[in-house]
Design a protein around this motif. Structure first.
Motif, PDB file in Angstrom:
ATOM      1  N   ILE A  51       0.838  -1.202   0.000  1.00  0.00           N
ATOM      2  CA  ILE A  51       0.000   0.000   0.000  1.00  0.00           C
ATOM      3  C   ILE A  51       0.873   1.252   0.000  1.00  0.00           C
ATOM      4  O   ILE A  51       0.650   2.175  -0.792  1.00  0.00           O
ATOM      5  CB  ILE A  51      -0.949   0.001   1.217  1.00  0.00           C
ATOM      6  N   ASP A  52       1.871   1.271   0.870  1.00  0.00           N
ATOM      7  CA  ASP A  52       2.754   2.432   0.942  1.00  0.00           C
ATOM      8  C   ASP A  52       3.476   2.674  -0.389  1.00  0.00           C
ATOM      9  O   ASP A  52       3.625   3.819  -0.816  1.00  0.00           O
ATOM     10  CB  ASP A  52       3.772   2.264   2.069  1.00  0.00           C
ATOM     11  N   ALA A  53       3.915   1.604  -1.034  1.00  0.00           N
ATOM     12  CA  ALA A  53       4.606   1.736  -2.320  1.00  0.00           C
ATOM     13  C   ALA A  53       3.662   2.297  -3.385  1.00  0.00           C
ATOM     14  O   ALA A  53       4.055   3.158  -4.189  1.00  0.00           O
ATOM     15  CB  ALA A  53       5.170   0.396  -2.766  1.00  0.00           C
ATOM     16  N   LYS A  54       2.424   1.811  -3.412  1.00  0.00           N
ATOM     17  CA  LYS A  54       1.443   2.309  -4.389  1.00  0.00           C
ATOM     18  C   LYS A  54       1.165   3.795  -4.169  1.00  0.00           C
ATOM     19  O   LYS A  54       1.100   4.575  -5.114  1.00  0.00           O
ATOM     20  CB  LYS A  54       0.123   1.531  -4.272  1.00  0.00           C
ATOM     21  N   LEU A  55       0.985   4.173  -2.901  1.00  0.00           N
ATOM     22  CA  LEU A  55       0.698   5.572  -2.607  1.00  0.00           C
ATOM     23  C   LEU A  55       1.893   6.465  -2.938  1.00  0.00           C
ATOM     24  O   LEU A  55       1.719   7.562  -3.473  1.00  0.00           O
ATOM     25  CB  LEU A  55       0.294   5.726  -1.137  1.00  0.00           C
ATOM     26  N   ALA A  56       3.096   6.013  -2.653  1.00  0.00           N
ATOM     27  CA  ALA A  56       4.295   6.788  -2.980  1.00  0.00           C
ATOM     28  C   ALA A  56       4.439   6.950  -4.492  1.00  0.00           C
ATOM     29  O   ALA A  56       4.793   8.036  -4.977  1.00  0.00           O
ATOM     30  CB  ALA A  56       5.533   6.114  -2.395  1.00  0.00           C
ATOM     31  N   ALA A  57       4.162   5.899  -5.238  1.00  0.00           N
ATOM     32  CA  ALA A  57       4.244   5.972  -6.699  1.00  0.00           C
ATOM     33  C   ALA A  57       3.216   6.960  -7.249  1.00  0.00           C
ATOM     34  O   ALA A  57       3.517   7.743  -8.150  1.00  0.00           O
ATOM     35  CB  ALA A  57       4.050   4.589  -7.313  1.00  0.00           C
ATOM     36  N   THR A  70      -4.074   7.416  -7.049  1.00  0.00           N
ATOM     37  CA  THR A  70      -4.543   6.126  -7.544  1.00  0.00           C
ATOM     38  C   THR A  70      -6.037   6.044  -7.246  1.00  0.00           C
ATOM     39  O   THR A  70      -6.431   6.233  -6.096  1.00  0.00           O
ATOM     40  CB  THR A  70      -3.809   4.982  -6.822  1.00  0.00           C
ATOM     41  N   PRO A  71      -6.866   5.730  -8.233  1.00  0.00           N
ATOM     42  CA  PRO A  71      -8.292   5.600  -7.953  1.00  0.00           C
ATOM     43  C   PRO A  71      -8.540   4.563  -6.860  1.00  0.00           C
ATOM     44  O   PRO A  71      -8.056   3.442  -6.934  1.00  0.00           O
ATOM     45  CB  PRO A  71      -8.885   5.150  -9.288  1.00  0.00           C
ATOM     46  N   HIS A  72      -9.266   4.963  -5.840  1.00  0.00           N
ATOM     47  CA  HIS A  72      -9.477   4.132  -4.656  1.00  0.00           C
ATOM     48  C   HIS A  72     -10.079   2.773  -4.995  1.00  0.00           C
ATOM     49  O   HIS A  72      -9.582   1.738  -4.540  1.00  0.00           O
ATOM     50  CB  HIS A  72     -10.367   4.877  -3.657  1.00  0.00           C
ATOM     51  N   ASP A  73     -11.138   2.740  -5.753  1.00  0.00           N
ATOM     52  CA  ASP A  73     -11.806   1.474  -6.058  1.00  0.00           C
ATOM     53  C   ASP A  73     -10.887   0.511  -6.813  1.00  0.00           C
ATOM     54  O   ASP A  73     -10.844  -0.676  -6.518  1.00  0.00           O
ATOM     55  CB  ASP A  73     -13.081   1.711  -6.878  1.00  0.00           C
ATOM     56  N   MET A  75      -8.134  -0.761  -4.340  1.00  0.00           N
ATOM     57  CA  MET A  75      -8.653  -1.733  -3.370  1.00  0.00           C
ATOM     58  C   MET A  75      -8.995  -3.055  -4.056  1.00  0.00           C
ATOM     59  O   MET A  75      -8.759  -4.128  -3.495  1.00  0.00           O
ATOM     60  CB  MET A  75      -9.871  -1.160  -2.648  1.00  0.00           C
ATOM     61  N   ALA A  76      -9.519  -3.006  -5.264  1.00  0.00           N
ATOM     62  CA  ALA A  76      -9.832  -4.235  -6.005  1.00  0.00           C
ATOM     63  C   ALA A  76      -8.561  -5.026  -6.280  1.00  0.00           C
ATOM     64  O   ALA A  76      -8.543  -6.262  -6.167  1.00  0.00           O
ATOM     65  CB  ALA A  76     -10.554  -3.900  -7.302  1.00  0.00           C
ATOM     66  N   GLU A  77      -7.490  -4.324  -6.618  1.00  0.00           N
ATOM     67  CA  GLU A  77      -6.216  -5.004  -6.871  1.00  0.00           C
ATOM     68  C   GLU A  77      -5.693  -5.665  -5.597  1.00  0.00           C
ATOM     69  O   GLU A  77      -5.232  -6.810  -5.622  1.00  0.00           O
ATOM     70  CB  GLU A  77      -5.186  -4.013  -7.390  1.00  0.00           C
ATOM     71  N   LEU A  78      -5.781  -4.972  -4.479  1.00  0.00           N
ATOM     72  CA  LEU A  78      -5.333  -5.554  -3.208  1.00  0.00           C
ATOM     73  C   LEU A  78      -6.168  -6.784  -2.833  1.00  0.00           C
ATOM     74  O   LEU A  78      -5.634  -7.793  -2.396  1.00  0.00           O
ATOM     75  CB  LEU A  78      -5.392  -4.517  -2.089  1.00  0.00           C
ATOM     76  N   ARG A  79      -7.477  -6.682  -3.024  1.00  0.00           N
ATOM     77  CA  ARG A  79      -8.345  -7.840  -2.710  1.00  0.00           C
ATOM     78  C   ARG A  79      -7.999  -9.023  -3.594  1.00  0.00           C
ATOM     79  O   ARG A  79      -7.978 -10.163  -3.137  1.00  0.00           O
ATOM     80  CB  ARG A  79      -9.802  -7.457  -2.893  1.00  0.00           C
TER      81      ARG A  79
END
Length: 65
Positions: A36-42, A50-53, A56-60
């Motif tokens: 999550i931290d890496a995605k947010l930093a990128a 990054t679009p939230h939905d 989150m779908a990718e993480l799920r």
């Protein structure tokens, strides 16, 4: 490093099952947090979000939930 990891795994295998499960959960939580931290930093580095939905779908999909 490889030997250190092998030694650590041997020590974990010697733990009671409940402690092994607790350790596994902690490691998974740490891995997800780092992802999550890496995605947010990128996203921040790109100057956008990054679009939230989608995120989150990718993480799920990767980690269940």
């Amino acid at each position: 490093m490889n030997q250190t990891l092998k030694d650590a795994l041997r020590e974990v295998e010697a733990l009671p099952e409940e402690e092994q499960e607790e350790l596994a959960r902690a490691l998974l939580k740490m891995a997800v947090r780092k992802r999550i931290d890496a995605k947010l930093a990128a996203a921040k580095a790109r100057g956008g979000a990054t679009p939230h939905d989608e995120f989150m779908a990718e993480l799920r999909a990767r980690y269940g939930g």
